[in-house]
Design an enzyme around this catalytic site. Structure first.
Site, PDB file in Angstrom:
ATOM      1  N   CYS B  50       0.819  -1.211   0.000  1.00 40.22           N
ATOM      2  CA  CYS B  50       0.000   0.000   0.000  1.00 40.22           C
ATOM      3  C   CYS B  50       0.852   1.259   0.000  1.00 40.22           C
ATOM      4  CB  CYS B  50      -1.011   0.000   1.138  1.00 40.22           C
ATOM      5  SG  CYS B  50      -0.378  -0.646   2.668  1.00 40.22           S
ATOM      6  N   SER B 109      10.468   2.578   4.968  1.00 36.72           N
ATOM      7  CA  SER B 109       9.031   2.442   5.223  1.00 36.72           C
ATOM      8  C   SER B 109       8.452   3.715   5.807  1.00 36.72           C
ATOM      9  CB  SER B 109       8.778   1.315   6.211  1.00 36.72           C
ATOM     10  OG  SER B 109       9.308   0.120   5.725  1.00 36.72           O
TER      11      SER B 109
END
Lengths: 267, 419
Positions: B50, B109
């Site tokens: 995502c 991330s």
């Protein structure tokens, strides 16, 4: 060899405390391994004493303190190996071990004359049982201190630092309890064997020697808190404080009684 | 051969765009096939999460590859191809290696140090290798990336600090109860964050989930979704006898759980610990209950405090991790370089062997009556000369390469020997 043992205990204590601050897994592993090494050497020292005299090395305060320390160390090794995440117990248990070894070294070097009274089969059994139960009480004490520590930090919501490092309340509570459930029967047996020995030597089972009296007090105190836990639900903080208080009694019975009162117990 | 990464992530593209481009596991095999149909591309892996969509490729021509990938992204998402480049990043060779390692180690991330990304990359790699779109370079890159990620996790405290409210709640619950199996969670109200926390607790092992809401319909619906059971709101205090963890997030403007009533309950519970998480604003649980024995209460500020502090710790750990990645990247780039040396050495040997064979044949025809022994001698002689001549250049070029000055020398070598 004694120096090395002491150094290893200090090392285990240092790394364990270091782990608390830096939370480095390597330190945690190091403290566990150093403690095991120290425990092995300590066992070796006891065996050497035994072989030298062919007697259980338990005839003086000096020797008893040394054995008491050993019981705590072995207990801490077992606990930290069996229960996951309990290695921080090393940081709390090793100071006790070191204190006892220091006490043992400071006490007068030569053992008192070993009176033939003590040189019977049942006597070492009595001492070893009593000292092992003391060791377990010490561990219960240590887990209770950790419990109070962890509980306070949770209550005050100081979560970021301590929670990561100490085991869970559940484990600490459980540990404090389980060690007592083993320690108390051992103390009971210790008292019974002591009584048997007294009967053989003095012709009566119970002589109200100060040590005997205090053992009885300790025994009653532990029975009291265990009973409270089982039937009244005194768990957690109450139980932890109970165990801490009882251990203070144990320490007094172990050391204090000898200085304050005169009895036939060498220790 | 070049190693190229083309992609976009949460830093370069807004979520609306990422949603359109992202691929499901079912779509990936087809995309892999399309990519491989481009003649310039030899190996390919597609990673779609995502927060990022990335194409790891080994190709001949960087521009053509980037163009091919942009075409694929545009075709499947309905976005103008011309609009894409400003969202895309392209890393080549050394940078591509560093990027792959950083992604796998969760340094790239959104939440640094989160553990899911490694699994997602492994999955992407598995799909690519099932579809036979990986080769020696990407295989090695991925295995090294997994190794680096593991090393980072083991040797830096990056994963140690929990950074989401829900995971902090789980950590705290574990510090109180040890294991969560057999424990019952009660969810009051239906905020998103509370729901998330309840889900986390259940995933962490809590066995029972009870949902309470002012409107029973809401509770029932939520209970269904979380596989728990709904209970009428007025049975709140009955439930407090049985549950172990309470997550509260209602929109009430007063205390729903008061100290006085809780005191009685805790007696009746025989001091079994009770853990409250109050994430409602204004708070719905009277703060003074935390002075009751065996009651632990945390509110939203406590949890947020932990997460922001821990986030800083993770960033510190990430700096340490960058060093590992630097080292590993150099090692990988070295290997990659040696790989590029192989064709030069092979063609050098082939060229010399061809010359040798030619001259050998000629020499043999010139001999009047060559015996088997004569031929062997000639063969041995020529082979010895060739090997001795080649030994110097090949050893040299390898050592020059190790010092990282290869490219110019290889070109020169190829020129000199006309290969």
């Amino acid at each position: 060899m004694l120096t090395l043992t002491v150094l290893l205990y200090i090392g285990a204590m240092g790394t364990s405390i270091g782990y608390a601050f830096y939370r480095d897994r390597k330190l945690e592993a190091a403290s566990h391994i150093t403690l095991i090494a120290a425990g092995i050497l300590h066992t070796g020292l006891l065996l050497m004493l035994y072989r030298r005299t062919d007697l259980f090395p338990v005839f003086s305060m000096k020797e008893a303190a040394f054995m008491f320390a050993w019981a705590i160390a072995i207990g801490a090794i077992l606990v930290s190996s069996i229960f996951k995440g309990t290695t921080p117990i090393i940081g709390f248990a090793t100071p006790l071990v070191l204190l006892l070894i220091a006490a043992s070294l400071l006490l007068r070097g030569s053992a008192p004359e070993i009176s033939p009274l003590f040189n019977t089969d049942i006597f070492p059994v009595h001492v070893v049982l009593s000292l092992t139960s003391y060791g377990l009480f010490a561990l219960s004490f240590v887990s209770s201190v950790m419990y109070v520590f962890q509980e306070t930090s949770l209550k005050h919501r100081r979560v970021e630092r301590i929670t990561q490092w100490l085991p869970s309340l559940f484990i600490l509570d459980d540990l404090g309890y389980k060690t007592l459930t083993i320690g108390l029967p051992l103390l009971t047996l210790g008292i019974i064997t002591g009584a048997l020995w007294a009967d053989r030597e003095f012709g009566s089972y119970w002589n109200w020697d100060p040590k005997e009296t205090w053992s009885l007090i300790i025994w009653l105190a532990y029975v009291f808190i265990l009973h409270g836990r089982i039937s009244l639900g005194w768990r957690g903080k109450k139980f932890a404080w109970g165990s801490i208080f009882c251990f203070v009694l144990v320490v007094f019975a172990f050391i204090g009684v000898n200085f304050l009162f005169k009895g036939y117990h060498n220790f | 051969m070049k190693l190229i990464v083309v992609g976009l992530n949460h830093k370069t593209a807004p979520v609306e765009l990422r949603e359109k481009i992202s691929l499901t596991d079912n779509e990936i095999p087809a995309v892999l096939r399309t990519v491989m149909s481009s003649p310039s591309i030899a190996e390919c892996i597609v990673l779609s999460t995502c927060n990022r969509i990335e194409f790891y490729t080994v190709c001949e021509d960087q521009e053509k590859t980037v163009d091919a990938i942009a075409t694929i992204m545009a075709r499947d998402s309905g976005i103008e191809k011309d609009a894409l480049p400003r969202y895309l990043y392209v890393h080549a060779d050394r940078d591509a290696v560093t990027h792959a390692f950083r992604v796998a180690s969760s340094l790239d991330s959104m939440i640094i140090g989160e553990a899911q990304i490694l699994g997602q990359i492994k999955n992407a790699y598995r799909m690519a290798s099932h579809n036979s779109t990986t080769g020696p370079i990407l295989n090695r890159l991925m295995h090294r990336a997994f190794g680096v990620a593991k090393k980072v996790r083991t040797f830096t405290p990056i994963g140690l600090y929990t950074v989401s409210v829900s995971s902090v709640a789980v950590e705290l619950a574990k510090k109180i109860f040890g294991r969560l199996s057999g424990k019952a969670v009660m969810l009051m109200g239906a905020g998103e964050m509370a729901e998330d926390a309840a889900k986390y607790l259940k995933d962490a092992g809590a066995s029972r989930l009870i949902v309470l809401s002012r409107t029973f319909g809401h509770a029932a619906e939520l209970a269904e979704r979380l596989r728990g059971s709904a209970v009428e709101f007025d049975r709140l205090y009955d439930q407090l006898m049985d549950v172990d963890i309470v997550v509260c997030s209602t929109s009430a403007d007063h205390y729903l759980i008061t100290s006085d009533r809780m005191a009685k309950i805790i007696m009746a519970r025989q001091h079994r610990p009770l853990f409250f998480i109050d994430i409602s604003v204004p708070r719905n649980i009277e703060p003074s209950i935390s002075s009751l024995e065996s009651v632990f209460l945390f509110d939203i500020d406590d949890l947020n405090g932990v997460t922001s502090k821990n986030m800083k710790e993770r960033e510190k750990a990430a700096n340490e991790a960058e060093q590992f990645i630097e080292e590993e990247t150099s090692r990988f780039v070295n290997w990659l370089g040696e790989l590029s040396l192989v064709p030069t050495i092979v063609s050098l040997r082939e060229k010399f062997e061809a010359i040798r064979q030619e001259e050998l044949k000629e020499a043999i025809t010139k001999l009047a009556a060559p015996t088997k022994k004569d031929i062997d001698i000639l063969d041995g002689l020529s082979r010895g000369i060739v090997n001795k001549i080649l030994h110097g250049p090949i050893t040299e070029i390898k050592s020059v390469h190790r010092r990282g000055e290869a490219l110019k020398d290889i070109t020169l070598l190829r020129k000199i020997f006309r290969i």
